[in-house]
Structures are given as structure tokens and as C-alpha cells.
Design a protein around this motif. Structure first.
Motif, short mmCIF file in Angstrom:
data_model
loop_
_atom_site.label_atom_id
_atom_site.label_comp_id
_atom_site.label_asym_id
_atom_site.label_seq_id
_atom_site.Cartn_x
_atom_site.Cartn_y
_atom_site.Cartn_z
N LEU A 199 0.84 -1.20 0.00
CA LEU A 199 0.00 0.00 0.00
C LEU A 199 0.87 1.25 0.00
CD1 LEU A 199 -2.76 -0.86 2.61
CD2 LEU A 199 -3.03 -0.56 0.16
N ARG A 200 1.88 1.21 0.84
CA ARG A 200 2.78 2.35 0.91
C ARG A 200 3.48 2.54 -0.43
NH1 ARG A 200 7.71 2.92 3.66
NH2 ARG A 200 8.24 0.86 2.90
N ASP A 201 3.99 1.46 -0.99
CA ASP A 201 4.74 1.58 -2.24
C ASP A 201 3.85 2.03 -3.39
OD1 ASP A 201 6.86 0.76 -0.80
OD2 ASP A 201 6.90 -1.31 -1.58
N ARG A 202 2.64 1.47 -3.46
CA ARG A 202 1.81 1.74 -4.63
C ARG A 202 0.98 3.00 -4.49
NH1 ARG A 202 -1.31 -2.97 -7.35
NH2 ARG A 202 -0.86 -4.57 -5.82
N LEU A 203 0.44 3.26 -3.28
CA LEU A 203 -0.46 4.39 -3.11
C LEU A 203 0.17 5.54 -2.33
CD1 LEU A 203 -3.67 2.41 -2.03
CD2 LEU A 203 -2.93 2.97 -4.34
N GLY A 204 1.35 5.31 -1.77
CA GLY A 204 2.00 6.36 -1.01
C GLY A 204 1.32 6.65 0.32
N THR A 205 0.55 5.70 0.83
CA THR A 205 -0.14 5.90 2.10
C THR A 205 0.87 5.98 3.24
OG1 THR A 205 -1.81 4.41 1.20
CG2 THR A 205 -2.03 4.99 3.52
N ALA A 206 0.66 6.97 4.10
CA ALA A 206 1.48 7.04 5.30
C ALA A 206 0.84 6.16 6.36
CB ALA A 206 1.57 8.47 5.81
N ILE A 207 1.65 5.37 7.06
CA ILE A 207 1.09 4.39 7.99
C ILE A 207 1.68 4.57 9.39
CG2 ILE A 207 0.87 1.91 8.49
CD1 ILE A 207 1.06 1.43 5.46
N ILE A 208 0.79 4.62 10.38
CA ILE A 208 1.24 4.53 11.76
C ILE A 208 0.96 3.11 12.23
CG2 ILE A 208 0.93 5.30 14.14
CD1 ILE A 208 0.14 8.01 13.14
N LEU A 209 2.00 2.39 12.57
CA LEU A 209 1.85 1.00 12.96
C LEU A 209 2.08 0.88 14.46
CD1 LEU A 209 1.70 -2.01 11.89
CD2 LEU A 209 4.17 -1.97 12.02
N ILE A 210 1.03 0.48 15.17
CA ILE A 210 1.16 0.31 16.62
C ILE A 210 1.49 -1.15 16.87
CG2 ILE A 210 -0.04 0.51 18.82
CD1 ILE A 210 -1.99 2.43 17.20
N THR A 211 2.58 -1.42 17.55
CA THR A 211 2.94 -2.82 17.77
C THR A 211 3.81 -2.98 19.00
OG1 THR A 211 3.93 -4.79 16.80
CG2 THR A 211 4.97 -2.70 16.27
N HIS A 212 3.75 -4.17 19.59
CA HIS A 212 4.64 -4.48 20.70
C HIS A 212 5.78 -5.37 20.21
CE1 HIS A 212 2.39 -8.16 20.24
NE2 HIS A 212 3.35 -8.76 20.89
N ASP A 213 5.72 -5.74 18.92
CA ASP A 213 6.61 -6.76 18.39
C ASP A 213 7.78 -6.12 17.65
OD1 ASP A 213 7.83 -8.81 16.97
OD2 ASP A 213 5.96 -9.89 16.65
N LEU A 214 8.96 -6.22 18.24
CA LEU A 214 10.13 -5.58 17.62
C LEU A 214 10.47 -6.24 16.28
CD1 LEU A 214 12.45 -4.94 20.69
CD2 LEU A 214 11.11 -3.28 19.40
N GLY A 215 10.11 -7.51 16.12
CA GLY A 215 10.34 -8.18 14.85
C GLY A 215 9.55 -7.52 13.74
N VAL A 216 8.30 -7.16 14.04
CA VAL A 216 7.45 -6.50 13.05
C VAL A 216 8.02 -5.12 12.72
CG1 VAL A 216 5.16 -5.49 12.67
CG2 VAL A 216 5.37 -7.76 13.68
N VAL A 217 8.48 -4.42 13.74
CA VAL A 217 9.10 -3.10 13.53
C VAL A 217 10.28 -3.24 12.58
CG1 VAL A 217 10.27 -1.16 14.64
CG2 VAL A 217 8.38 -2.31 15.81
N ALA A 218 11.15 -4.20 12.89
CA ALA A 218 12.35 -4.39 12.08
C ALA A 218 11.98 -4.74 10.64
CB ALA A 218 13.21 -5.49 12.68
N ASP A 219 10.86 -5.44 10.49
CA ASP A 219 10.49 -5.93 9.16
C ASP A 219 9.97 -4.81 8.27
OD1 ASP A 219 10.03 -7.85 7.17
OD2 ASP A 219 7.91 -7.96 7.73
N ILE A 220 9.16 -3.92 8.82
CA ILE A 220 8.37 -3.09 7.93
C ILE A 220 8.51 -1.59 8.14
CG2 ILE A 220 6.33 -3.33 9.42
CD1 ILE A 220 4.58 -3.20 7.00
N ALA A 221 8.89 -1.14 9.34
CA ALA A 221 8.84 0.30 9.62
C ALA A 221 10.06 1.04 9.06
CB ALA A 221 8.73 0.53 11.12
N ASP A 222 9.85 2.34 8.75
CA ASP A 222 10.96 3.19 8.36
C ASP A 222 11.57 3.85 9.59
OD1 ASP A 222 10.45 2.78 5.59
OD2 ASP A 222 8.76 4.16 5.77
N ARG A 223 10.65 4.32 10.45
CA ARG A 223 11.08 5.01 11.65
C ARG A 223 10.29 4.45 12.82
NH1 ARG A 223 10.37 10.34 12.99
NH2 ARG A 223 8.63 10.47 11.55
N ALA A 224 10.84 4.58 14.03
CA ALA A 224 10.12 4.05 15.18
C ALA A 224 10.22 5.01 16.35
CB ALA A 224 10.69 2.69 15.58
#
Lengths: 321, 288, 322
Positions: A199-224
């Protein structure tokens, strides 16, 4: 100017035990096409921070101060009818529990087309076509068949994809995803995270991802942003954060992961999170911190620049490692 | 030490519940009304005069210093009759509710815990009886049992039974799925122990709330039965009996209808407000 | 062997939760039983403790067949095994104090009088890292981590030979999870109990299990020593699981080659024919759709897997996925 700017946001809730401070003086920005992770453990205020943007907090008990602007437009003081429009079109939310967030009495197709017809004013036919395209976008196989199905006929992963499809139906500027994969199995999670990336790549949507999982952060986030006891304690690009965690809490979280075991033991963070009812003028982490010194008990450290784009709120931050 | 620690923990829990309760104005008002009602029923008859004593010089007298609430057609003091009537109401309300609980809770526990064949049988019977409105059911039972206070208690008690069974069973179904019940089974605990120590205590809160709803219902039930002549018989004072008499003198002595009517309303309101408050405080889902 | 399960079957009506599962746990061994939701892993734990009655198969505890023992006959055996539950909120009786909860098994099995109970509860609470004043508290006054410690204390107070732990740390925050995992490791080393550790989280079993068994739709698809499973997973499902769990290192995580599984997990009401994994397997071929692969230890190294590719020796080495 960033797409979304949160400045000095403080959120409290009136409860029987008094005012509970969930978020204290948070400031952060989100750029177009950026995935920002809000991470921390339960009760750290990550969800409350994000839900302050679409104002999805109980209005009669919430005490909110500070500013939230989207494209320079102040949202905290916006009248409710205008806010409703913002919620439908500019900011949308994907929740953790895909079963309870979908209406069980309507087909998947109806629920998506309804959003499109209400907010975009599309005809039934046009909305149907868009809905089909959206289901395809979120990677649902045989979308035409799925349109006719009801939520209970879908698996957890498919339901979450439908939720995402509904959330992005009106091409929102900001998508807030609250623990979107926590209820899903790990083999399903990978696919759903791919949808967000896509979604981010194709539509340029800005995403706020709330998570407790550092693995998910490492996988997908730009900034934390790492939060603790209602405050941001560290903020950096993801590569920088994991390479050089400065705040002892961030470091503690990383070392506590089962994969980080050393000699058959995990690094623990002793003690407990302080009560959200009080707010003494000291570092909230001091009594759990391995690096604590006298000054940590005397005043509260502010977020200060540690390196390019890297902020941490600590008097004794870890150095370059 | 063991008992001491347990007692200290329980006392702390009670204090906390009371703190939560005290802060709510409506339930507190309910508590005041209920305490007032119970005091009136217990102490009132000791203070006021004989409810059967007749003052022929003052029949149908309006309220005055001599007769605080006036007198009825036979010159009997209305206040004395209200106080004695409170006793009848309290007996009917509490005893019939106790009866319903004493019979209904064990049935609900066993049906909900064991399921198998018992549960569907019990529940169909409950459904059938619940199809009758409460008062119709009570009136029918009272007509069979015969008019007396004992008859009222029995009729109201059995009329309340289906609701008690249903609530108990519903709670049991939820509680028996909890992991702590599984843990007790894993400990090797027997069914009796599990039902009494694990299931019943955790069903208690909604049952207490149910009791605070059942008592006022029974109070109204008693008044209704007595009003219809199926309950307490004159000359025993009951609020329902008083209303029957008052009916004939509604235009001459309206206070005769107002007092018992007001008392029924206040007692019912008190229990209901108290019940609402208890529900909020005892419900574990509403936080601690 | 403390526990031997042979061809266990448990059906709930139409749902085939466990469908022919065999495993063994040696004395003092921690077996990690890994699977995703709907794999039937929790049902295995419940059958072992006889909290539910198996449909078929046998369960032996320390050499004794307990599959069809009556509840009464089971009672004395319950001293030897206990359970730790996932949900720290529903697993403790809210009406009991901590001392009552932890002391209950002692009284039940009459191994201590009231005074002795008090002493042993204190000792046990200390062992699990709870202060003595916790004894008079009620469960809801404790944090999630503290409750899980109480759950451990209750499960271990009779010094059982076997502990079944069903996702005991999944509901906890990372920092709390770390301390509870350390505690379980310490207790296991000190007390020497065997453990069936049920979880969806591979990183948790990597930390504390000796051996791992991976479940998919009611069956074990692969089992073996921990190091073997992580270094050289053989079944495509295990490989996919390992590759899907994100690692907390952005550089490594973004370079990893992930195996993306097709389709959804099929319903355990109507499991696929042949190999149950074939509907999602990237490597499935004709035989997978028709014939069910047996769990075979082709290299005779205690690392069996149930996959046609392995018996045909065609599976690619998958160590690179980690």
C-alpha cells in the motif's frame, strides 16, 4: 511541513481512581509514504497516541491537550461533523481484532461498497468495481467470490485483509494500524505485513503501525518511536534504532527477546512500570534502569538529539556500539 | 497465620467494594431507602401502637399529631398499620426470595455443571413457566395454595424460581469454562468441591443483584395478591390490604391510598437502586 | 519415558482436533510442541491431563496407561502432573487468596496439615520470586507476570514429574516474558520435572526446549532435537514457520528469503486429502494430494519428518532461511 504533526500531545482519562495520564507531551511527525512504528509494552500509551489523531477516544472522559495537524489543519478542535469526514476519508484505522470489527450481518462486498458510496459518492456499479479492485489489492484470492461471503466464512487473515481493504477504500492519507497482526498466526502475519508495504509503495499511504513486536518493527517500519509510561523515550530510523539503541529501555526490550538469550538466560528488566496516576519529576524508568545515577531521580530527561534523526530521553545514553 | 492472611485479604476486598459503592449517589440513596424500610419493618411495630386499636371518634381522620398518617374507616391508626404492613412486606419479599434461591440455585448449579440430560429437561420446564407473566403465575399459585402469608411466600417463591434457575445456570455455563476450574480438575478436586468452592462463589455477584430485583418484585406481588384477596387476610395489616380498603374512600380520604402506595413505590425504588449499584460494583468486567 | 502418547485422536463432534499423534517425553526433558491456531496443540495438553477424554489412542504416564482411567482413579496420579495455563486472568480463582490457590493441591492430596501448608506455600512463593505478603492478596491485585508466577507455584508445589505448560508466556509483555522464561528454566533445572511446553512461538521453544515437535492440523509433521530443527528444518511447514517469524534486526530481516505460504489454513473439520499441508505447500506435487506421508526418520538421527520429498530425498536444504 510533514503530513501529520503531533505536538506536545497529552491525553488523560477520568477514572474512579482519578486522572490517569496515558500520554504525556508527545511530539512526532509522519511524512507521506512513511511507515512509522509506535512501539512499547502494554499501557505505554502507543494506542492512545495514535487514536488521538482520528479522535477515537471516549469523548466524555478524555482530557486532551496539545495539537494534531493533518496537512496543517488542526484536528483537535475540529467540529465533530467535519471530523467525521476526516475519519472516513483522510485518516482510517485497522484494528487488532478482525472478527469484531466487521459487521457479521452484511456481506464483505456490501461493507466495502457501502463505504465507497457514502464517502466517494460512487454509483452501485462503480463502487462494486472499485471494491473488487481493492480486494485484489490486499491480496485476496478469487475476490469476486469473496465479495458475496460473510465475515464468519473468512479466516482471520482474510478478515484482516478485508478490514485493510475497507480502511484504504477512500485512499486515506494516513492509515493507523493498531496491532494489525497480533491476533494472526505468524505464517499469515507475513502476508498481511506485505499488504501494508505494498500500500505504501503503490499508493504512497502514510502508515502509523502500533505494535509491541520488535520483529514487526524491524520488518516493515521506516522510523520508530519507543514509548514508556506515556512518553516517547527514543525515536530514530529503524536501522539506526536497532544498530545503536541509546535508551536503556529500548536496549532492555531488545535483550529481553528469547532470541537474544546469552548463556541460556534472558536479560530481564526488573521492577514494574510506574503508576499512571502520579507523575513525579524524575525519569520514569530510573528504578528499573541499570545505568541510573543521582540526576535521574532529580529531574526528567528530555528527548535530545543523539545523532542525525535520532532522539533519546536519557541523561546517560548508550554510545555508538 | 493462614486464616489471618485470608481474613485480612477478604476484609481488604470488602473495604474496596464499599469505597466504590459509597461514591455513587443513586445506589447510596437506594441503600438509605432500604435501610429505612427494614428499620420500619423491624423497629416500627415496637414503637407504634396496636394496628387493630380502633378510635371511633376519629374515623377517616386526616393526618394530625395524634394520627400522623390519619386513620381508616374503622378509626385505626394508618401509621401503625403501615409499620406492621412493612413487616408483612419484608417477610413476603425476603422469605419468598430466599425460598426461590434455596431451591433454584442448586438446580441451576447442577443443570449447568453437568448438562447431559438434566439441563435440557430443566430448561424446557423453566421456559414454559417463564412464558406466564410473573404475577399471573403467582396469582394462579396463590389461588391453589390458599390465602395466607405462608401461601403468599410459597406462591411468590415458586413464581421467582424459573428466573433464579436460569440466571444461575447461565453463570455456571460461563464459569465452568474458566481455566481455574480446569486447574481444580487437574488438582484432582471432586465435583462437589469444584461446584461449592469454585463455581458457586464466582456466580454469587449476579445472584446477589438478582435478589435485590426479586425482593421488590415480591413486595409488589404480596401487595397485589393481598389487594386481590388472595394474600394476607384482614385484619392483618398489609399494604395491599390497606389499598383495598382505601379504594372505597379514595375521594374522602385519599391519604389512605397515598401512604401504602408511596411506601410500596419507595421500597421498590430503594431495592432497585441498590441492585443497580451492586451490579456496577460487583461486576468484575467493570474494572476493580 | 515419563510420557508416551501413541496415536492419540480427539474429535470434538466434526472437528478433528488431534488426528493420530504420537510423541514421547523423557524424564527431565522439555519438549516444545509448536503449532499455529487450530493445529490441536492445546487439545494434546488437555488429553494428557485427562481434562478431556481422548477419542482413541493411548497415553502412558511413567509406564502406566491412563487413557481410560476414571476420574477417581486419576486422582492420586494428579500429584505427578500439573498444568500452567495461558491466560493469567482466568486461570486463578478470583475468590481465593494466593495462599489458598497455591496451597489447594497440598490439602487436596493431604500431604500437609494447615500449618505445613502455610510453610510450604511461603517457600514455594519465594522460589517463584513473589514476596511473602502476596499470600493474602487476591489474583486481581496482581500484575499479569505475578499471576503467572502464582500459576507456576500452584503447578509445582507438589513437585510433579510432568508439567504441561500451555502458552504460559504468550499473554505477557516482552520484559515480563523474559523473567518468567528465566524462572521456568531455573525451576526446571532445580526440580528436574519434565515439561510439555505448548506454544506458537518458535523463539520461546528455541530458548528453553530440549526437543521440538511441530504440529499441523492435528498431526506432527516434524520432530527432533532443538539444534537440529533450527539448523536444518526438513518439513516445508517448519521451514515456512521459521522463515515467517520476523527477527528483530532490520538489516537481516530485510535480506531474509521468506517462504510465502499460499491459501488459508484448511478447516480441521474437513482436512485435505493426502498430506494435510499440500494446499499451502510451495513444493507440493501429485503424490502429496493423494498419499499421506508417514513420519519417517530417514537419517535415523531422531529427526523424523512427514513429507514425501524427504522420503524421496528431494527436499532442498533449508538452513539458509534463518
Amino acid at each position: 511541513m510533514s503530513l501529520l504533526e503531533i505536538t506536545d500531545l497529552t491525553v488523560g482519562f477520568d477514572t474512579e481512581d482519578g486522572l490517569v495520564q496515558a500520554v504525556r507531551n508527545i511530539s512526532l511527525t509522519l511524512d507521506e509514504g512513511e511507515i512509522l512504528a509506535l512501539c512499547g509494552e502494554s499501557g505505554c500509551g502507543k494506542s492512545v497516541t495514535a487514536m488521538s489523531v482520528p479522535r477515537l477516544l471516549p469523548p466524555d472522559t478524555t482530557r486532551l491537550s496539545g495539537s494534531v495537524t493533518l496537512d496543517g489543519r488542526e484536528l483537535t478542535t475540529l467540529p465533530e461533523p467535519d471530523m467525521r469526514h476526516v475519519r472516513g476519508k483522510d485518516v482510517s484505522v485497522v484494528f487488532q481484532e478482525p472478527m469484531t470489527s466487521l459487521n457479521p450481518s452484511f456481506s464483505v462486498g456490501y461493507q466495502i461498497t457501502e463505504v465507497l458510496r457514502r464517502h466517494e459518492g460512487l454509483s452501485r456499479r462503480a463502487a462494486g468495481e472499485r471494491a473488487l479492485a481493492l480486494l485484489e489489492l490486499v491480496g485476496i484470492p478469487a475476490p469476486a467470490r469473496r465479495m458475496k461471503e460473510y465475515p464468519h466464512q473468512l479466516s482471520g487473515g482474510m478478515r484482516q485483509r478485508v478490514m485493510i481493504a475497507i480502511a484504504v477504500a477512500c485512499s486515506p492519507r494516513v492509515l493507523i494500524a493498531d496491532e494489525p497482526t497480533t491476533a494472526l498466526d505468524v505464517t499469515i502475519q507475513a502476508g498481511v505485513l506485505d499488504v501494508f508495504r505494498d500500500l505504501r509503495d503503490r499508493l504512497g499511504t502514510a502508515i502509523i503501525l502500533i505494535t509491541h513486536d520488535l520483529g514487526v518493527v524491524a520488518d516493515i517500519a521506516d522510523r520508530a518511536v519507543v514509548m514508556y509510561a506515556g512518553r516517547a523515550v527514543e525515536q530514530a530510523t529503524v536501522t539506526e534504532l536497532f544498530a545503536n539503541p541509546r535508551h536503556p529501555y529500548t536496549l532492555g526490550l531488545m535483550k529481553a527477546l528469547p532470541t537474544a538469550a546469552v548463556g541460556g538466560r534472558l536479560a530481564e528488566i526488573p521492577g514494574m512500570v510506574p503508576s499512571p496516576l502520579s507523575d513525579p519529576d524524575e525519569c520514569a524508568f530510573h528504578d528499573r534502569c541499570p545505568r541510573v545515577q543521582t540526576d535521574c531521580r532529580l529531574s526528567r530527561p528530555q528527548l535530545v538529539r543523539q545523532a542525525e534523526g535520532h532522539l533519546a530521553a536519557c541523561f546517560h545514553p548508550g554510545g555508538q556500539s | 497465620m493462614t486464616e489471618h492472611a485470608v481474613a485480612a485479604g477478604r476484609a481488604a476486598r470488602r473495604r474496596r467494594l464499599w469505597r466504590r459503592f459509597r461514591r455513587r449517589p443513586m445506589p447510596m440513596a437506594g441503600l438509605v431507602l432500604v435501610v429505612g424500610f427494614v428499620l420500619l419493618a423491624l423497629a416500627g411495630p415496637l414503637v407504634v401502637g396496636d394496628p387493630a386499636a380502633q378510635d371511633y371518634l376519629a374515623t377517616l381522620a386526616p393526618p394530625s399529631p395524634a394520627h400522623l398518617m390519619g386513620t381508616d374507616d374503622l378509626g385505626r391508626d394508618a401509621f401503625a398499620r403501615i409499620a406492621h404492613g412493612a413487616q408483612v412486606s419484608l417477610q413476603a419479599g425476603v422469605l419468598s426470595t430466599l425460598l426461590a434461591m434455596a431451591v433454584g440455585i442448586p438446580i441451576g448449579l447442577v443443570a449447568g455443571f453437568y448438562r447431559r440430560w438434566l439441563d435440557p429437561v430443566v430448561m424446557r420446564l423453566v421456559d414454559v413457566t417463564l412464558a406466564f407473566p410473573f404475577l399471573v403465575f403467582a396469582v394462579g399459585l396463590a389461588a391453589i395454595i390458599g390465602p395466607s402469608l405462608k401461601g403468599v411466600v410459597l406462591a411468590l417463591g415458586f413464581a421467582q424460581l424459573p428466573a433464579v434457575i436460569r440466571i444461575t445456570r447461565g453463570e455456571v455455563l460461563a464459569v465452568r469454562e474458566m481455566d481455574y476450574v480446569a486447574a481444580a480438575v487437574a488438582d484432582g478436586a471432586g465435583d462437589g468441591h469444584i461446584i461449592l468452592r469454585y463455581v458457586l462463589p464466582n456466580c454469587a455477584s449476579p445472584l446477589i443483584v438478582q435478589a435485590t430485583v426479586a425482593i421488590p418484585t415480591a413486595i409488589i406481588g404480596e401487595s397485589t395478591l393481598s389487594f386481590l384477596g388472595l394474600g394476607v387476610q384482614p385484619p392483618t395489616p398489609s399494604w395491599g390490604v390497606m389499598l383495598t380498603t382505601a379504594q372505597q374512600y379514595l375521594s374522602d380520604a385519599p391519604w389512605l391510598a397515598i401512604w401504602p402506595g408511596l411506601m410500596i413505590a419507595l421500597a421498590t425504588l430503594g431495592f432497585n437502586l441498590l441492585g443497580d449499584g451492586l451490579r456496577d460494583v460487583l461486576d468484575p468486567r467493570s474494572g476493580r | 519415558m515419563i510420557l508416551r502418547i501413541d496415536n492419540l485422536v480427539k474429535h470434538y463432534g466434526q472437528v478433528r482436533a488431534v488426528d493420530g499423534l504420537s510423541l514421547e517425553i523423557a524424564h527431565g526433558e522439555v519438549l516444545g510442541l509448536v503449532g499455529e491456531s487450530g493445529s490441536g496443540k492445546s487439545t494434546v495438553g488437555k488429553c494428557v491431563l485427562r481434562l478431556t477424554d481422548p477419542t482413541a489412542g493411548t497415553i502412558e504416564l511413567a509406564g502406566r496407561d491412563i487413557t481410560r482411567l476414571s476420574r477417581r482413579a486419576m486422582r492420586p496420579l494428579r500429584r505427578d502432573m500439573h498444568m500452567v495455563f495461558q491466560d493469567p486472568f482466568s486461570s486463578l480463582n478470583p475468590r481465593f487468596t494466593i495462599e489458598q490457590i497455591v496451597g489447594e493441591p497440598l490439602l487436596r492430596h493431604k500431604v500437609a496439615d494447615r500449618r505445613g501448608v502455610s510453610e510450604r506455600v511461603s517457600a514455594m512463593l519465594e522460589k517463584v520470586g513473589l514476596r511473602p505478603e502476596m499470600r493474602s492478596r487476591f489474583p486481581h491485585e496482581l500484575s499479569g507476570g505475578q499471576r503467572q508466577r502464582v500459576g507456576l507455584a500452584r503447578a509445582l508445589i507438589l513437585e510433579p514429574k510432568l508439567v504441561v505448560a500451555d502458552e504460559p508466556v504468550s499473554a505477557l509483555d516482552v520484559s515480563v516474558q523474559a523473567s518468567v522464561l528465566n524462572l521456568i528454566t531455573d525451576l526446571q533445572r532445580d526440580m528436574g520435572f519434565s515439561c510439555l511446553f505448548i506454544t506458537h512461538d518458535l523463539s520461546v521453544v528455541e530458548f528453553l526446549a530440549d526437543r521440538i515437535a511441530v504440529m499441523y492440523l492435528g498431526k506432527i509433521v516434524e520432530s527432533g532435537p532443538k539444534a537440529e530443527i533450527f539448523a536444518a528444518p526438513r518439513h516445508p511447514y517448519t521451514q515456512a514457520l521459521l522463515s515467517a517469524a520476523p527477527v528483530a534486526d532490520p538489516v537481516r530481516q530485510r535480506e531474509r528469503r521468506r517462504i510465502v505460504l499460499g491459501a488459508d489454513v484448511p478447516s480441521p473439520v474437513d482436512p485435505p486429502s493426502g498430506c494435510r499441508f499440500h494446499t499451502r505447500c510451495p513444493l507440493a506435487y501429485d503424490a502429496c494430494r493423494t498419499d499421506e506421508p508417514p513420519l519417517t526418520d530417514t537419517r535415523s538421527n531422531g529427526h523424523p519428518a512427514a513429507c514425501h520429498l524427504i522420503t524421496a530425498d528431494r527436499i532442498p536444504d533449508a538452513a539458509a532461511h534463518r
